[in-house]
Enzyme design. Structure first.
Site, PDB file in Angstrom:
ATOM      1  N   HIS A  41     106.444 -25.434 -22.228  1.00  0.00           N
ATOM      2  CA  HIS A  41     107.829 -25.833 -22.541  1.00  0.00           C
ATOM      3  C   HIS A  41     108.853 -24.912 -21.878  1.00  0.00           C
ATOM      4  O   HIS A  41     110.032 -25.260 -21.795  1.00  0.00           O
ATOM      5  CB  HIS A  41     108.042 -25.893 -24.055  1.00  0.00           C
ATOM      6  CG  HIS A  41     108.090 -24.554 -24.731  1.00  0.00           C
ATOM      7  ND1 HIS A  41     106.999 -23.981 -25.331  1.00  0.00           N
ATOM      8  CD2 HIS A  41     109.112 -23.679 -24.908  1.00  0.00           C
ATOM      9  CE1 HIS A  41     107.342 -22.818 -25.857  1.00  0.00           C
ATOM     10  NE2 HIS A  41     108.623 -22.602 -25.611  1.00  0.00           N
ATOM     11  N   SER A  47     109.344 -17.004 -25.754  1.00  0.00           N
ATOM     12  CA  SER A  47     108.182 -17.865 -25.519  1.00  0.00           C
ATOM     13  C   SER A  47     107.510 -17.519 -24.203  1.00  0.00           C
ATOM     14  O   SER A  47     108.170 -17.343 -23.173  1.00  0.00           O
ATOM     15  CB  SER A  47     108.619 -19.336 -25.502  1.00  0.00           C
ATOM     16  OG  SER A  47     109.086 -19.726 -26.762  1.00  0.00           O
ATOM     17  N   ASP A  79     100.218 -26.188 -24.617  1.00  0.00           N
ATOM     18  CA  ASP A  79     101.497 -25.537 -24.303  1.00  0.00           C
ATOM     19  C   ASP A  79     101.299 -24.339 -23.380  1.00  0.00           C
ATOM     20  O   ASP A  79     101.849 -23.251 -23.597  1.00  0.00           O
ATOM     21  CB  ASP A  79     102.213 -25.097 -25.583  1.00  0.00           C
ATOM     22  CG  ASP A  79     103.703 -24.865 -25.344  1.00  0.00           C
ATOM     23  OD1 ASP A  79     104.193 -25.205 -24.251  1.00  0.00           O
ATOM     24  OD2 ASP A  79     104.369 -24.326 -26.244  1.00  0.00           O
TER      25      ASP A  79
END
Length: 404
Positions: free
Chosen positions: A189, A306, A225
């Site tokens: 992402h 992230s 992810d």
């Protein structure tokens, strides 16, 4: 004593008048007070306030204080009336005068500065270990930027109201160097808006790079992810930092110390610490499928963290920071974050590097949902076990095995 006091007052008036000098007498049996009304020559208020310090003498167990008696004959008569000699005390000055026989204290060295609070001696063993781990891991953490192409109408003379494209920043995130070949690992992402098919770009900047450089996307796995990027070394002096050492996420324990490093809100190389709060959490991935076995920790992670590494106290990779629980829209960190375990990362990343995609075992069939199976069993009045094959993919293992 009362008769002595009365005689003393009379004597003080007579002697003061004869000497034409002011005198202040204060008797302090239970306390001290200043009396400026007795002298023949009335002093001003300023003179009353500037009287010399008081002197005390002992008389039959009681203390008498005489203030400002300058006339010698008067002082001797007062002492005789009290029945004890009067000793004048020297007025002390401030600061105290220096005794000639007292040696000077050693002068301090003006160039000597106190020890720095950052010295290793000022750190506890635990703090020194965290600092050493951060200094070893931080150079391998990458700052990732993505750009995207946006269309807008220009206002040029040659082409008024023409449709034009511009490259604009799309987001930032974190990553880390996986090996010496320049592979950088991050979350899917983080780089989704920078995919080439969307006209975007991905730039990566490591510790020793003067500027961010373009990175190629080797492969992605939205279900986990994860994304693998690659940067190249240009020039003999442009070397990559050492890759992170892989740890074993299977042996983690709740309460174990963890360190999260990333770039929250664009603040590069930010360190937060915490502990493993829980293990085996299922977290929904960017591809819409749950990622099983995730690590829950209370080390603070925020937007931009992230893709950054989660390491143990020795600096070994145990996970990739992925998501956090935040109350409401745009809420801050509440101490509940999740990371993809290192074993999952290693398995997926190695497949992407080798094949450019994730290779998963498959039977080549699509099965019906369990609710459909239960509904069919209820209509037939029997309990159906197993799975119901809804479709067999041509050329797959099930087709070759003769599954209908």
């Amino acid at each position: 004593m009362a008769s002595r006091i009365a005689s003393l007052r009379v004597l003080a008036r007579q002697s003061a008048a004869a000497a034409a000098a002011p005198a202040v007498l204060v008797l302090a049996a239970t306390g001290s007070f200043f009396d400026c009304t007795e002298p023949t020559v009335q002093p001003s208020t300023a003179q009353c306030e500037q009287q010399p310090a008081s002197k005390s003498v002992e008389s039959k167990g009681r203390s008498s204080t005489i203030v400002g008696v300058q006339n010698t004959d008067l002082r001797d008569k007062i002492a005789g009336a009290l029945g004890s000699p009067l000793h004048r005390t020297r007025k002390e000055s401030w600061p105290p005068e220096k005794n000639p026989g007292t040696p000077d204290p050693p002068a301090s060295d003006a160039n000597t500065s106190p020890p720095s609070a950052t010295d290793d001696d000022e750190l506890s063993p635990e703090e020194a270990r965290v600092v050493a781990t951060f200094n070893r891991v931080a150079p391998s953490v990458a700052y990732i930027q993505t750009t995207a192409l946006v269309q807008h109408y220009g206002m040029s003379r040659q082409r008024p109201f023409s449709l034009q494209e511009s490259e604009v920043p799309a987001g930032t995130g974190s990553g880390f160097l996986y090996d010496s070949d320049g592979h950088v690992i991050t979350n899917f992402h983080v780089i989704a808006s920078g995919m080439a098919d969307m006209g975007g770009k991905v730039k990566v900047k490591c510790h020793n790079m003067a500027e961010a450089r373009d990175a190629t996307i080797v492969g992605i796995d939205p279900d986990r992810d994860l994304a693998v990027l690659k940067i190249s070394c240009e020039g003999e002096d442009d070397t990559l930092p050492p890759p992170l050492e892989m740890g074993d996420s299977a042996n983690l324990r709740v309460g174990q110390t963890v360190l999260a490093i990333g770039n929250p809100f664009g603040l590069d190389t930010t360190l937060t610490t915490g502990v493993v709060s829980a293990l085996g959490r299922d977290v929904m991935g960017a591809g819409g499928r749950p990622i099983r076995g995730c690590i829950q920790m209370d080390a603070a992670i925020n937007p931009g963290s992230s893709g950054g590494p989660l390491v143990d106290s020795r600096g070994r990779l145990i996970g990739i920071n992925m998501a956090m629980i935040s109350p409401g829209m745009g809420g801050g960190n509440v101490g509940i974050g999740f990371a993809i375990p290192a074993l999952t990362v290693k398995r997926i990343v190695n497949q992407i590097i080798k094949h450019g995609r994730v290779v998963r075992p498959t039977l080549g069939v699509n099965v019906a949902d369990d609710r459909i199976v239960q509904s069919i069993g209820a209509q037939l009045g029997v309990e159906l076990e197993g799975v119901l094959v809804a479709e067999v993919l041509p050329g797959g293992p099930a087709d070759l095995a003769g599954v209908m």
